[in-house]
Design a protein around this motif. Sequence first.
Motif, mmCIF file in Angstrom:
data_model
loop_
_atom_site.group_PDB
_atom_site.id
_atom_site.type_symbol
_atom_site.label_atom_id
_atom_site.label_comp_id
_atom_site.label_asym_id
_atom_site.label_seq_id
_atom_site.Cartn_x
_atom_site.Cartn_y
_atom_site.Cartn_z
ATOM 1 N N MET A 173 44.811 -25.954 -21.519
ATOM 2 C CA MET A 173 45.392 -24.856 -20.732
ATOM 3 C C MET A 173 44.384 -23.715 -20.599
ATOM 4 S SD MET A 173 48.300 -23.580 -19.314
ATOM 5 C CE MET A 173 49.545 -24.716 -19.934
ATOM 6 N N SER A 174 44.159 -23.265 -19.386
ATOM 7 C CA SER A 174 43.212 -22.184 -19.165
ATOM 8 C C SER A 174 43.746 -20.878 -19.772
ATOM 9 C CB SER A 174 43.021 -22.015 -17.659
ATOM 10 O OG SER A 174 42.719 -20.685 -17.352
ATOM 11 N N PRO A 175 42.965 -20.209 -20.659
ATOM 12 C CA PRO A 175 43.479 -18.985 -21.284
ATOM 13 C C PRO A 175 43.726 -17.874 -20.257
ATOM 14 C CG PRO A 175 41.204 -19.443 -21.975
ATOM 15 C CD PRO A 175 41.651 -20.584 -21.127
ATOM 16 N N ILE A 176 42.862 -17.796 -19.255
ATOM 17 C CA ILE A 176 43.059 -16.750 -18.236
ATOM 18 C C ILE A 176 44.353 -17.010 -17.461
ATOM 19 C CG2 ILE A 176 42.150 -15.836 -16.041
ATOM 20 C CD1 ILE A 176 39.417 -15.871 -17.316
ATOM 21 N N TRP A 177 44.551 -18.270 -17.108
ATOM 22 C CA TRP A 177 45.766 -18.616 -16.358
ATOM 23 C C TRP A 177 47.017 -18.350 -17.208
ATOM 24 C CZ3 TRP A 177 47.962 -18.579 -12.043
ATOM 25 C CH2 TRP A 177 49.102 -19.324 -11.750
ATOM 26 N N ASN A 178 46.890 -18.594 -18.520
ATOM 27 C CA ASN A 178 48.004 -18.311 -19.426
ATOM 28 C C ASN A 178 48.378 -16.834 -19.379
ATOM 29 O OD1 ASN A 178 49.392 -20.173 -20.777
ATOM 30 N ND2 ASN A 178 48.018 -20.305 -22.537
ATOM 31 N N ALA A 183 46.240 -25.279 -13.702
ATOM 32 C CA ALA A 183 44.983 -24.548 -13.506
ATOM 33 C C ALA A 183 43.791 -25.322 -14.056
ATOM 34 C CB ALA A 183 45.080 -23.198 -14.212
ATOM 35 N N VAL A 184 42.740 -25.328 -13.258
ATOM 36 C CA VAL A 184 41.463 -25.894 -13.721
ATOM 37 C C VAL A 184 40.434 -24.784 -13.558
ATOM 38 C CG1 VAL A 184 39.739 -27.699 -13.381
ATOM 39 C CG2 VAL A 184 42.148 -28.186 -12.912
ATOM 40 N N GLU A 185 39.867 -24.367 -14.690
ATOM 41 C CA GLU A 185 38.977 -23.203 -14.655
ATOM 42 C C GLU A 185 37.519 -23.643 -14.738
ATOM 43 O OE1 GLU A 185 40.550 -20.195 -17.334
ATOM 44 O OE2 GLU A 185 38.502 -19.430 -17.548
ATOM 45 N N SER A 186 36.701 -23.097 -13.876
ATOM 46 C CA SER A 186 35.259 -23.367 -14.004
ATOM 47 C C SER A 186 34.542 -22.016 -14.124
ATOM 48 C CB SER A 186 34.766 -24.169 -12.802
ATOM 49 O OG SER A 186 34.990 -23.431 -11.633
ATOM 50 N N GLU A 187 33.242 -22.043 -14.017
ATOM 51 C CA GLU A 187 32.454 -20.839 -14.279
ATOM 52 C C GLU A 187 32.858 -19.637 -13.419
ATOM 53 O OE1 GLU A 187 27.810 -19.849 -14.395
ATOM 54 O OE2 GLU A 187 28.328 -21.961 -14.657
ATOM 55 N N ASN A 188 33.020 -19.913 -12.121
ATOM 56 C CA ASN A 188 33.331 -18.771 -11.258
ATOM 57 C C ASN A 188 34.578 -18.971 -10.399
ATOM 58 O OD1 ASN A 188 32.365 -20.740 -9.702
ATOM 59 N ND2 ASN A 188 30.603 -19.609 -8.885
ATOM 60 N N GLN A 189 35.337 -19.976 -10.777
ATOM 61 C CA GLN A 189 36.496 -20.272 -9.925
ATOM 62 C C GLN A 189 37.672 -20.778 -10.759
ATOM 63 O OE1 GLN A 189 36.436 -23.881 -7.472
ATOM 64 N NE2 GLN A 189 36.526 -22.534 -5.682
ATOM 65 N N ILE A 190 38.841 -20.458 -10.315
ATOM 66 C CA ILE A 190 40.024 -21.066 -10.926
ATOM 67 C C ILE A 190 40.738 -21.831 -9.819
ATOM 68 C CG2 ILE A 190 41.550 -19.030 -10.670
ATOM 69 C CD1 ILE A 190 42.642 -19.794 -13.488
ATOM 70 N N GLU A 233 45.909 -13.849 -6.453
ATOM 71 C CA GLU A 233 44.519 -13.366 -6.388
ATOM 72 C C GLU A 233 44.340 -12.098 -7.231
ATOM 73 O OE1 GLU A 233 41.908 -14.357 -2.483
ATOM 74 O OE2 GLU A 233 43.395 -12.763 -2.313
ATOM 75 N N GLU A 234 45.328 -11.242 -7.082
ATOM 76 C CA GLU A 234 45.292 -9.945 -7.774
ATOM 77 C C GLU A 234 45.245 -10.120 -9.299
ATOM 78 O OE1 GLU A 234 48.179 -7.407 -5.564
ATOM 79 O OE2 GLU A 234 48.690 -6.835 -7.628
ATOM 80 N N VAL A 235 46.193 -10.930 -9.825
ATOM 81 C CA VAL A 235 46.239 -11.058 -11.299
ATOM 82 C C VAL A 235 45.024 -11.817 -11.830
ATOM 83 C CG1 VAL A 235 48.720 -10.815 -11.707
ATOM 84 C CG2 VAL A 235 47.818 -13.036 -11.161
ATOM 85 N N ILE A 236 44.570 -12.805 -11.069
ATOM 86 C CA ILE A 236 43.387 -13.554 -11.526
ATOM 87 C C ILE A 236 42.175 -12.623 -11.544
ATOM 88 C CG2 ILE A 236 41.759 -15.392 -10.857
ATOM 89 C CD1 ILE A 236 44.294 -16.989 -9.958
ATOM 90 N N HIS A 237 42.083 -11.813 -10.510
ATOM 91 C CA HIS A 237 40.981 -10.849 -10.440
ATOM 92 C C HIS A 237 41.036 -9.917 -11.648
ATOM 93 C CE1 HIS A 237 38.891 -7.167 -9.150
ATOM 94 N NE2 HIS A 237 38.101 -8.014 -8.471
ATOM 95 N N GLN A 290 41.155 -20.781 -5.854
ATOM 96 C CA GLN A 290 41.178 -21.878 -4.893
ATOM 97 C C GLN A 290 42.505 -22.613 -5.074
ATOM 98 O OE1 GLN A 290 38.725 -22.862 -2.687
ATOM 99 N NE2 GLN A 290 39.997 -24.581 -2.013
ATOM 100 N N LEU A 291 43.287 -22.712 -4.004
ATOM 101 C CA LEU A 291 44.574 -23.425 -4.087
ATOM 102 C C LEU A 291 44.435 -24.775 -3.408
ATOM 103 C CD1 LEU A 291 47.495 -20.984 -3.182
ATOM 104 C CD2 LEU A 291 47.429 -22.541 -5.116
ATOM 105 N N GLU A 292 44.846 -25.834 -4.080
ATOM 106 C CA GLU A 292 44.767 -27.150 -3.447
ATOM 107 C C GLU A 292 45.836 -28.086 -3.993
ATOM 108 O OE1 GLU A 292 41.149 -29.311 -5.555
ATOM 109 O OE2 GLU A 292 40.625 -27.251 -5.008
ATOM 110 N N ILE A 293 45.989 -29.218 -3.326
ATOM 111 C CA ILE A 293 46.975 -30.201 -3.801
ATOM 112 C C ILE A 293 46.289 -31.064 -4.854
ATOM 113 C CG2 ILE A 293 48.431 -32.162 -3.156
ATOM 114 C CD1 ILE A 293 48.410 -31.052 -0.298
#
Lengths: 440, 234
Positions: free
Chosen positions: A1-6, A30-37, A59-63, A73-76
């Motif tokens: 689980m991504s800590p930022i997404w949590n 959520a899949v978190e990478s270096e500069n993108q979630i 976008e706001e909360v992630i920022h 990035q939102l995707e299926i």
Amino acid sequence: MSPIWNNCLAKLENEISAADFSTWIRPLQAVESENQIRLLAPNRFVLDWVKQHHFKKLEEVIHDFSNGALTLQLEIGSKQSAPPKSFSKPAAPVVATNKSRPNNLNRAFTFENFVEGKSNQLAKAASIQVSENMGKAYNPLLIYGGSGLGKTHMMHAIGNAILEKKPSANVIYLHSEKFVQDMVKALQQNSINTFKEYYRGVDALLIDDIQFFAGKERSQEEFFHTFNTLLEKKHQVVLTCDKYPKEIVGLEDRLKSRFGWGLPVAVEPPDFETRAAILLKKAHQVNVDLPQEVAFFIAKRIPSNVRDLEGALRRVIANAQFTGKPITTEFTKEALHDLISLQDKLINIDNIQKTVAEYFKIRIADLSSKNRRQSVTRPRQIAMTLARELTSHSYPEIGDAFGGRDHTTVINAVKRVNELKESDIKVSEDYANLLRTLSH
Amino acid sequence: MAEQLPLQFEFNTQQTFHNYYPGSNQEIVAHLQEAIIHRTEQLIFLWGEPGLGKTHLLRASCQLAYEQQQSSFMISLNPEALPDVSILDDLDAIESVCIDNIDAIAGIDEWEHAFFNFFNRHRDNDQHLILSASSPPVYLTVQLADLKTRLNWGLTLKLKALTDNDSLGALTFKADSLGFEISPQVGRFLLTHFARDLPSLWALLDRLDVASLAAKRKLTLPFLKQLLKTPSDV
């Protein structure tokens, strides 16, 4: 689980309505990478909804939580393995379990744990024959009958038995609607030839609920060719249907006729003894010691299909496990109180009389009249027998409800109908049809 | 002196098992928790009259699934505005799917077929489904017989209506979660003067909370009676 997404979730939980949060936000993975979630939505519908209604907030909360380091990035998609979406990937079940085989067969459905009774013994014998002599015994084997009577169990059992005997056999089980979906996908993706090769290349094709082909002309045509190819190659085809195929509206005549080429066998609603045996076996499978009198009680009160029986048994076991009480008839009466009172409301003598009168196209009043013509006496006897089997009314009460007849008249009617069910196919079919109608 | 205006923010409480008042429905809570944590029952069909907390229990189940690191998805169906059936696409691998008001699809051919297909795929994948409706499966006017028997297959649980004692307990429970006390006397007064279903009681307490905060007074019977003289306050 991504800590930022949590952290984002914890914040969003308090800022978005509970309904929106549980439907649209929490299911996102959520899949978190270096500069993108990357937030993965389970399907297009959810993706579009989230984009339209919640994208800015996300976008706001992630920022905020990533100090501007992550973009959204939102995707299926899904972090789990993808489900087998098409015929091209049939060997990848979504979740590998000990129950399922790669070919969609459920290992739990075998001949050994199929409870045999008068209502299904012919179908079971034919199914065993087919599994032992694939492509030679009865081809196609068509098992037909009402919903929840064990057709699918039998079909899986055939597939499992074939694989037991010949593990390298290419056996595929699927629901007819899956065949249709796969075909539509193949047409969209310009891969119809791969689709054809795939289904025409199997050793045994088991297709459940062919009544759903009705009205789907292109699928029927494709299935017609698949069917012919398999039969020509002496590969096995097994089909199930909720009625005799000739009765299906919207199914091409050439298919109806071909489905009858091999052996069509009917499964009927289980009789009382079979229902009790099913309950005892199901309880045994989950290591529950079900007293015989309890099995008899449930079998008497739930006269319809195997799924209803299973549902009732689940309720009793769950209640016993919660309360820690032993399963007795008294306990079962209490645990199934709601279910039984509903059943009683649905199946009462009035309802039986109405259904029987409609079925035989006579007046309800005829059933209580003194009319002694056979066109009336037979339906009356059948209605009395159904009242005895499906309700808890006594013989005198049933007699009263049928124009104040004596209880011995009801006893004789029940005896006569039970004899006729054995000797007269028409009476047996009428009775089974009425039982099915009343039990659903 | 002007009346103090309480800060008008809505604390959006998540609906969990912790803030559900079970009353006589402890067994249902236990089965739902067991089904999620130990992956026992594959299908639970929850039914009961409106206002007994079915939606709350389904949301709580999804929350618990999330805490157990399982994937979950919840749809609340509204019979007046059913979403497109594509909302069910590709949910086959979701470990716990909760569908509220499943009775909304009864008699709608497209939805019955789509749900039937989803049901089969999801079950074949050994995943878990929790459904809720206002009546039991046997009373739903589902036309697709295969779907109707499937709905009866699982563990069907009826939510029991709250007794007077339960309602009193529910009031105390909710007041406690809002951070104020409610005496049995006040509780009984509210139950005899207002609607007793859970949503109405919860809404009433929320409003009383605001009113007592504004008046800086405890929620006593005289204060309540005074509020009742100006019903718009409550």
